[in-house]
Design an enzyme around this catalytic site. Structure first.
Site, mmCIF file in Angstrom:
data_model
loop_
_atom_site.group_PDB
_atom_site.id
_atom_site.type_symbol
_atom_site.label_atom_id
_atom_site.label_comp_id
_atom_site.label_asym_id
_atom_site.label_seq_id
_atom_site.Cartn_x
_atom_site.Cartn_y
_atom_site.Cartn_z
ATOM 1 N N ASP A 161 0.946 -1.070 -0.067
ATOM 2 C CA ASP A 161 0.077 0.073 0.073
ATOM 3 C C ASP A 161 0.850 1.179 0.016
ATOM 4 O OD1 ASP A 161 -2.007 1.930 0.553
ATOM 5 O OD2 ASP A 161 -2.122 1.448 2.580
ATOM 6 N N SER A 179 1.930 9.574 2.409
ATOM 7 C CA SER A 179 2.963 9.669 3.422
ATOM 8 C C SER A 179 3.744 8.488 3.913
ATOM 9 C CB SER A 179 2.559 10.635 4.502
ATOM 10 O OG SER A 179 1.379 10.052 4.960
ATOM 11 N N ARG A 180 3.029 7.279 3.625
ATOM 12 C CA ARG A 180 3.634 6.270 4.219
ATOM 13 C C ARG A 180 3.512 4.966 3.297
ATOM 14 N NH1 ARG A 180 1.892 3.887 9.868
ATOM 15 N NH2 ARG A 180 -0.251 4.202 8.920
ATOM 16 N N PHE A 181 4.565 4.204 3.271
ATOM 17 C CA PHE A 181 4.519 2.991 2.457
ATOM 18 C C PHE A 181 4.196 1.563 3.243
ATOM 19 C CE2 PHE A 181 7.266 -0.495 0.218
ATOM 20 C CZ PHE A 181 6.514 -0.807 -0.498
ATOM 21 N N LYS A 182 3.439 0.983 3.145
ATOM 22 C CA LYS A 182 3.248 -0.444 4.144
ATOM 23 C C LYS A 182 3.079 -1.520 3.203
ATOM 24 C CE LYS A 182 -0.687 1.964 5.187
ATOM 25 N NZ LYS A 182 -1.929 2.477 5.759
ATOM 26 N N ASP A 186 -7.686 3.691 -2.275
ATOM 27 C CA ASP A 186 -7.587 3.074 -0.529
ATOM 28 C C ASP A 186 -8.814 3.326 -0.012
ATOM 29 O OD1 ASP A 186 -7.815 6.071 -1.124
ATOM 30 O OD2 ASP A 186 -6.646 6.677 0.374
ATOM 31 N N ARG A 187 -9.698 4.223 -0.381
ATOM 32 C CA ARG A 187 -11.107 4.173 0.162
ATOM 33 C C ARG A 187 -12.023 3.037 -0.197
ATOM 34 N NH1 ARG A 187 -13.445 9.543 -1.652
ATOM 35 N NH2 ARG A 187 -15.352 9.317 -0.215
ATOM 36 N N THR A 191 -3.046 11.745 5.230
ATOM 37 C CA THR A 191 -2.694 13.225 4.676
ATOM 38 C C THR A 191 -4.223 14.017 4.741
ATOM 39 O OG1 THR A 191 -0.840 12.630 3.423
ATOM 40 C CG2 THR A 191 -1.987 14.661 2.793
#
Length: 245
Positions: free
Chosen positions: A7, A11-14, A100-101, A122
């Site tokens: 994902d 702001s983040r990579f998961k 993502d939603r 964000t």
């Protein structure tokens, strides 16, 4: 060989291994792949199939996909669908509904009850899904973190972080934390109240995203599901045809 879920957010990579129909243990790196040191990139897993969701900038998405294509036999990128796994998206053009939603709704639908899903990253995103899998639409606003950063950008004397929540703060940092967190809480609470009126019963509130923990004490009825998007990606993955990609 194993399958993995990725994902790539703003702001983040998961990422996490695919375990049955959900995500396994999640690893998260801040600021996306663009700022990852080379040793972190080299530590990314390899395997059979990589399932990917991205709302990041196209150049950053392409960069990460190229890395994964060198580590996996197949890379499959999730896209929003009007109907998928029992979920029906409200948008007339599903392509404009963030993946993502969409994935968060896929995961939430497993509960088989009406839910309000709030993602705090964000942006602050809020969506209503009924027990039959029908999406009733939602909202997008700035998250508390983004509010603070925007205020600081326009008035540098206002700190971009720090402070504690108080109903009536007597310190600038506390007042900023209280105002920005409070604005998000108020919007979420209004959404839950309006959803209850529409559906005739109060929906379950699900929170996810990096900014969610700060709001949890202010939303005592909320359920925190930090891996909701990855769990939705897992559900998307298991509904894919075996020869997809």
């Amino acid at each position: 060989m194993s399958d993995w879920l990725f994902d790539l957010g703003n702001s983040r990579f998961k990422f996490a291994p695919l375990q049955g129909v959900q995500a396994g243990a999640v690893q998260a790196w801040p600021h996306g792949a663009e700022t990852m040191p080379a040793e972190q990139l080299q530590a990314l897993p390899s395997g059979d199939v990589a399932y990917v969701a991205s709302v990041a900038a196209p150049t950053l998405t392409r960069s990460m996909l190229a890395i994964l294509q060198g580590r996996f036999r197949s890379v499959r990128v999730a896209h929003t669908k009007a109907r998928y796994a029992g979920v029906r998206v409200a948008y007339a053009d599903p392509g404009k509904f963030g993946v993502d939603r969409f994935l968060a709704l896929l995961a939430a639908a497993e509960r088989a009850e009406s839910v309000v899903v709030a993602g705090v990253g964000t942006a602050l995103t809020i969506d209503l899904l009924d027990a039959d899998g029908l999406h009733h639409g939602g909202r997008i606003a700035a998250s508390p973190t983004t509010m603070r950063e925007a205020l600081h950008a326009r008035a540098v004397q206002l700190p971009a972080s720090g402070g504690d929540y108080s109903e009536f703060a007597n310190d600038t940092a506390d007042a900023l934390a209280s105002g920005c967190d409070g604005a998000a809480v108020a919007l979420i609470e209004r959404s839950v109240a309006q959803a209850a009126q529409r559906l005739g019963g109060t929906p379950t509130l699900l929170l996810h995203g990096g900014g969610a923990p700060a709001l949890l004490p202010l939303l005592g009825h909320a359920h925190f599901q930090p891996s909701l998007v990855l769990d939705g990606l897992a559900r998307w993955a298991v509904h894919q045809p075996a020869d997809a990609g």
